[in-house]
Design a protein around this motif. Structure first.
Motif, PDB file in Angstrom:
ATOM      1  N   MET A  27       0.919  -1.142  -0.050  1.00 43.95           N
ATOM      2  CA  MET A  27      -0.096   0.097   0.011  1.00 43.95           C
ATOM      3  C   MET A  27       0.992   1.291   0.063  1.00 43.95           C
ATOM      4  N   THR A  28       1.904   1.366   0.988  1.00 44.05           N
ATOM      5  CA  THR A  28       2.546   2.431   1.164  1.00 44.05           C
ATOM      6  C   THR A  28       3.387   2.504  -0.234  1.00 44.05           C
ATOM      7  N   ASP A  29       4.114   1.287  -0.540  1.00 45.67           N
ATOM      8  CA  ASP A  29       4.780   1.349  -1.727  1.00 45.67           C
ATOM      9  C   ASP A  29       3.960   1.866  -3.084  1.00 45.67           C
ATOM     10  N   GLU A  30       2.684   1.642  -3.257  1.00 45.65           N
ATOM     11  CA  GLU A  30       1.832   2.009  -4.133  1.00 45.65           C
ATOM     12  C   GLU A  30       1.780   3.535  -4.233  1.00 45.65           C
ATOM     13  N   LYS A  31       1.573   4.169  -2.894  1.00 48.32           N
ATOM     14  CA  LYS A  31       1.674   5.565  -2.740  1.00 48.32           C
ATOM     15  C   LYS A  31       2.996   6.254  -3.161  1.00 48.32           C
ATOM     16  N   LYS A  32       4.028   5.796  -2.801  1.00 50.20           N
ATOM     17  CA  LYS A  32       5.255   6.235  -2.995  1.00 50.20           C
ATOM     18  C   LYS A  32       5.368   6.352  -4.507  1.00 50.20           C
ATOM     19  N   ARG A  33       4.950   5.404  -5.201  1.00 51.29           N
ATOM     20  CA  ARG A  33       5.049   5.097  -6.728  1.00 51.29           C
ATOM     21  C   ARG A  33       4.483   6.421  -7.175  1.00 51.29           C
ATOM     22  N   GLU A  34       3.128   6.594  -6.686  1.00 51.11           N
ATOM     23  CA  GLU A  34       2.243   7.821  -7.316  1.00 51.11           C
ATOM     24  C   GLU A  34       2.931   8.950  -7.011  1.00 51.11           C
ATOM     25  N   THR A  35       3.605   9.198  -5.949  1.00 48.85           N
ATOM     26  CA  THR A  35       4.212  10.499  -5.816  1.00 48.85           C
ATOM     27  C   THR A  35       5.397  10.734  -6.592  1.00 48.85           C
ATOM     28  N   ILE A  36       6.137   9.771  -6.706  1.00 50.20           N
ATOM     29  CA  ILE A  36       7.156  10.042  -7.638  1.00 50.20           C
ATOM     30  C   ILE A  36       6.775  10.102  -8.941  1.00 50.20           C
ATOM     31  N   LYS A  37       5.564   9.313  -9.595  1.00 51.97           N
ATOM     32  CA  LYS A  37       5.201   9.784 -10.782  1.00 51.97           C
ATOM     33  C   LYS A  37       4.840  11.073 -10.875  1.00 51.97           C
ATOM     34  N   PHE A  38       4.199  11.382  -9.743  1.00 52.56           N
ATOM     35  CA  PHE A  38       3.718  12.856  -9.805  1.00 52.56           C
ATOM     36  C   PHE A  38       4.502  13.945 -10.007  1.00 52.56           C
ATOM     37  N   PHE A  39       5.881  13.750  -9.420  1.00 48.92           N
ATOM     38  CA  PHE A  39       6.868  14.840  -9.364  1.00 48.92           C
ATOM     39  C   PHE A  39       7.579  14.391 -10.608  1.00 48.92           C
ATOM     40  N   ILE A  40       7.869  13.189 -10.931  1.00 51.08           N
ATOM     41  CA  ILE A  40       8.407  13.195 -12.669  1.00 51.08           C
ATOM     42  C   ILE A  40       7.678  14.175 -13.457  1.00 51.08           C
ATOM     43  N   GLY A  41       6.252  13.592 -13.624  1.00 50.26           N
ATOM     44  CA  GLY A  41       5.381  14.349 -14.429  1.00 50.26           C
ATOM     45  C   GLY A  41       5.505  15.903 -14.340  1.00 50.26           C
ATOM     46  N   ALA A  42       5.420  16.281 -13.022  1.00 48.96           N
ATOM     47  CA  ALA A  42       5.216  17.872 -12.807  1.00 48.96           C
ATOM     48  C   ALA A  42       6.491  18.502 -13.381  1.00 48.96           C
ATOM     49  N   SER A  43       7.787  17.677 -13.109  1.00 44.33           N
ATOM     50  CA  SER A  43       8.957  18.381 -13.475  1.00 44.33           C
ATOM     51  C   SER A  43       9.091  18.409 -15.006  1.00 44.33           C
ATOM     52  N   THR A  44       8.807  17.353 -15.732  1.00 45.63           N
ATOM     53  CA  THR A  44       8.533  17.344 -17.212  1.00 45.63           C
ATOM     54  C   THR A  44       7.829  18.331 -17.716  1.00 45.63           C
ATOM     55  N   ALA A  45       6.494  18.600 -17.211  1.00 44.10           N
ATOM     56  CA  ALA A  45       5.678  19.490 -17.453  1.00 44.10           C
ATOM     57  C   ALA A  45       6.377  20.934 -17.562  1.00 44.10           C
ATOM     58  N   LEU A  46       6.846  21.156 -16.519  1.00 48.90           N
ATOM     59  CA  LEU A  46       7.431  22.394 -15.959  1.00 48.90           C
ATOM     60  C   LEU A  46       8.652  22.776 -17.145  1.00 48.90           C
ATOM     61  N   GLY A  47       9.358  21.692 -17.426  1.00 48.25           N
ATOM     62  CA  GLY A  47      10.457  21.882 -18.511  1.00 48.25           C
ATOM     63  C   GLY A  47       9.885  22.067 -19.689  1.00 48.25           C
ATOM     64  N   ILE A  48       9.045  21.118 -20.293  1.00 49.04           N
ATOM     65  CA  ILE A  48       8.438  21.488 -21.491  1.00 49.04           C
ATOM     66  C   ILE A  48       7.585  22.756 -21.686  1.00 49.04           C
ATOM     67  N   GLY A  49       6.877  23.148 -20.716  1.00 53.67           N
ATOM     68  CA  GLY A  49       6.100  24.520 -20.501  1.00 53.67           C
ATOM     69  C   GLY A  49       7.403  25.495 -20.587  1.00 53.67           C
ATOM     70  N   MET A  50       8.229  25.552 -19.951  1.00 54.86           N
ATOM     71  CA  MET A  50       9.390  26.676 -19.977  1.00 54.86           C
ATOM     72  C   MET A  50       9.867  26.717 -21.462  1.00 54.86           C
ATOM     73  N   LEU A  51      10.124  25.554 -22.116  1.00 58.38           N
ATOM     74  CA  LEU A  51      10.472  25.803 -23.556  1.00 58.38           C
ATOM     75  C   LEU A  51       9.368  26.193 -24.558  1.00 58.38           C
ATOM     76  N   ALA A  52       8.214  25.891 -24.214  1.00 57.46           N
ATOM     77  CA  ALA A  52       7.379  25.849 -25.081  1.00 57.46           C
ATOM     78  C   ALA A  52       6.693  27.394 -25.270  1.00 57.46           C
TER      79      ALA A  52
END
Lengths: 410, 185, 111
Positions: free
Chosen positions: B1-26
């Motif tokens: 359960m906690t592992d699932e949550k951790k994975r979600e958080t990490i996914k969120f952070f990776i997604g957010a930083s990718t979006a931020l990067g693409i946004g800054m470029l675009a």
């Protein structure tokens, strides 16, 4: 002689220093060069603090213009021979000139500070690369150390640029003016950087106040933050230990980790040796490769062509010149953000370089971006034509049209 | 359960930083494609330029801020104007328009590309600026009817990497002295 | 009396430093006691030379004015570069001795 060693033993015993001084440290990190460069950077920092203290005693910040005879400028400092008999320089330049040429041992002091700064930046880059390769952020407490390290690297580059500005030679003033105005590209995206610069520093052109802020930042604020983060980092290393050796065989690795020796006198002797060897290398660089002070400049003077930025930011400068600034100005921010989140992304369990080849390649790409840009900036003159990109990116309200048409006078 | 949550958080952070990067470029790319040059002349917006009032009127202006026309007839004059905490590097000059008349002008001598100090080009009359850092060339539009690349008395980009016209200073003449009123820095 | 010129001082420094460093390096692997003896003799000689150079530098800069005579500045820079070389040699010898000491105690503890 015996009485001294008895006295020492008594001292160690009564102050309960034995446990602290003789805490075990592993041997492998003394031998493998991947573990050396953090120490080199830290020692460089303390050498910089030491020489910087004396430089700060002699230095006066200020942009008041002083006129000096052209004959009193050293020929090696000049990019072009001066056209006039007298040269205008800023107060800051004169004080740097006094330190370098009119103060006994001032020349050594300034050159040593400069070379120690260069050594610190190189050591920081190598250290960053080494920890990337080792995957040090995966050990106990390693993530926090990674974040601290990336911030420290950022601050180190900042210090290099601030220190480059302070003598207010021609290149320093240009670096300052570029620094004050370059990030205003964000103005056109709606982020009021220009206003922020003026609110914080009072001006987007060098004034006494701007130089004073930079001076205080360079000698007090940034070093204080660096010292604080460095203290936290040392605490983190004491907590989590150095990163395990990059050996695949678990048995051998275990044996290497268990192979320890006491901090005092073993590691201590090595550290003393490191400090002296580093001082020796820096002094040799001072003796054989002294760097010029560069030429003076004052507002309103003609700017000669052929000026260059300091090498630690040369790569950034090259890319901003090559790629449209609207895209490239924010590049180091992206690189910094990526470096900060590396521990989040790297989930492999490998330890050796062979197992971590993806991350080794990413580290190499990082180094290649910085290295390629630096080398390119020094060896070729990047063409300065208008690119199609640049033409497109003129924002609709970028140009400030002449607000009123003044009346003709003749 | 906690592992699932951790994975979600990490996914969120990776997604957010990718979006931020693409946004800054675009963002700048999109912004640049949407807008076009013709709109420059449509409105008097000064986004990106900060207006700084030097003097309310020529009467309220200290004499040392002004440059006399006699002096300007000898060639462009550099003046470091200090207002509050600010220093504004101003270059005053006379522009000879195509109608044969002379117009007093002033510009902020900071390159709009990277912010380097500019060298003045031209002899007796102010004709343009040259950036020693990256070779941007600014030229004056001296046709009262306006030019292809700028309005009358606009110091437009003639070549080089700069993307926008030089920032100007509003001036007014009184008793043969040119006074700076508002600088757009 | 005229002080020694920077180039003479530089050659003197090299003449003391080079053999001392070589001997310290070689003796580090053979007998650390001798490397320490040689090292300290060399360091003492280099420090004496540095004291002489420092005296010359202080005397030279006592006569300095603003704006300075460029020839005087060049002479001062030359002397200071020699002084930096002397300090480099001293630190190199001390550093080698310290690392040699570490290598010996580390090897001893390991066997």
């Amino acid at each position: 002689m015996k009485i001294f060693s008895r006295l020492w033993e008594l001292f160690i015993e009564r102050f309960h220093l034995k446990e602290f001084l003789e805490h075990p440290v592993p041997r492998y990190s003394n031998i493998n060069p991947l573990y050396w460069f953090g120490d080199v950077a830290a020692v460089s920092f303390f050498l910089l603090a030491l020489t910087g203290f004396f430089l700060a005693l002699f230095y006066t910040p200020g942009v008041n213009v002083v006129t000096i005879p052209a004959a009193s400028l050293a020929p090696w400092d000049l990019l072009h021979p001066p056209a006039a008999e007298a040269v205008r320089a800023t107060e800051s330049y004169i004080s740097a000139y006094r330190i370098a040429y009119l103060t006994p041992f001032g020349f050594i002091l300034r050159q040593f500070h400069l070379w120690a700064a260069y050594m610190m930046i190189m050591a920081v880059l190598v250290h960053f690369f080494a920890k990337f390769v080792l995957g040090s952020y995966k050990r106990r407490g390693g993530g926090a150390l990674w974040l601290l390290g990336v911030l420290l690297g950022f601050l180190t580059i900042n210090q290099a640029v601030l220190g480059y500005i302070l003598p207010l030679h021609l290149d320093g003033i240009l670096a300052l003016m570029i620094g004050l105005n370059l990030f205003r590209y964000f103005d056109y995206l709606g982020i009021p950087v220009g206003n922020a610069v003026i609110a914080l520093l009072g001006s987007n052109y060098p004034t006494d106040q701007v130089i004073r802020v930079i001076y205080v930042a360079h000698i007090l604020i940034v070093p204080a933050v660096i010292l604080l983060l460095l203290g936290l980092k040392i605490q983190g290393i004491l907590y989590g230990g150095v990163s395990p050796p990059p050996i695949k065989n678990a048995e051998v690795r275990e044996r290497m980790v268990k192979d320890v020796e006491p901090f005092y006198p073993h590691r201590f002797a090595l550290m003393v040796g490191q400090v002296f060897l580093q001082i020796s290398l820096l002094m040799l660089l001072v003796a054989f490769f002294p760097q010029p002070l560069l030429e003076p400049w004052a507002p309103g003077e003609l700017v000669p062509a052929g000026v260059r930025p300091p090498w630690p930011v040369m790569w950034y400068y090259t890319y901003v010149k090559m790629i449209d600034p609207f895209i490239s100005v924010g590049m180091p921010i992206l690189m910094l953000i990526f470096a900060l989140v590396v521990p989040l992304l790297d989930r492999s369990r490998g330890i050796t370089v062979g197992e971590r080849w993806v991350w080794v390649i990413i580290a190499l790409v990082y180094m290649a971006i910085i290295g390629y840009g630096s080398v390119l900036g020094f060896i070729i003159d990047i063409p300065k034509q208008v690119t199609p990109f640049t033409q497109i990116t003129v924002p609709p309200d970028s140009a400030v049209p002449y607000v009123t048409t003044p009346s003709p006078v003749g | 359960m906690t592992d699932e949550k951790k994975r979600e958080t990490i996914k969120f952070f990776i997604g957010a930083s990718t979006a931020l990067g693409i946004g800054m470029l675009a963002t700048p790319l999109v912004a640049s494609l949407v807008g076009n040059r013709a709109a420059i002349f449509g409105e008097e917006s000064t986004s990106g330029a900060i207006p700084v009032e030097i003097c309310k009127s020529p009467e309220a202006c200290p004499r040392e801020f002004g440059v006399s026309l006699d002096e300007l007839r000898g060639g462009p004059v550099f003046k470091l104007i200090k207002v509050n905490s600010m220093a504004i590097p101003a270059v005053f000059g006379l522009v000879r328009a195509t109608d044969g008349r002379e117009y007093p002008t002033a510009y902020v001598a900071i390159c709009t590309h990277f912010g380097c100090p500019l060298n003045v080009s031209g002899g007796k009359y102010l004709t343009g600026f040259f950036c020693p850092c990256h070779g941007s060339v600014f030229a004056i539009c001296n046709n009262p009817a306006g030019c292809d690349r700028g309005r009358f008395l606009e110091m437009y980009v003639q070549g080089g990497p700069a993307v926008r016209s030089l920032r100007s200073i509003k001036v007014e003449v009184k008793d043969g002295v040119v006074y700076p009123l508002t600088a757009y820095i | 009396m005229e002080p020694l010129t920077p180039s003479v001082l530089a050659w003197l420094t090299a003449a003391i430093a080079a053999p001392t460093v070589a001997l310290v390096y070689v003796y580090n692997g053979l007998d650390r006691k001798w490397s320490a003896v040689v090292g300290f003799v060399g360091v003492a000689a280099l420090l004496a030379l540095f004291a002489y150079t420092a005296n010359v530098i202080m005397a030279l800069y006592g006569a300095m004015q603003f704006p300075p005579d460029m020839q005087l500045v060049e002479l001062g820079v030359a002397y200071q570069r020699v002084a930096a070389g002397q300090l480099a040699a001293v630190s190199l010898i001390v550093g080698l001795l310290a690392v040699g000491y570490y290598m010996e105690i580390s090897r001893r503890g390991h066997e």
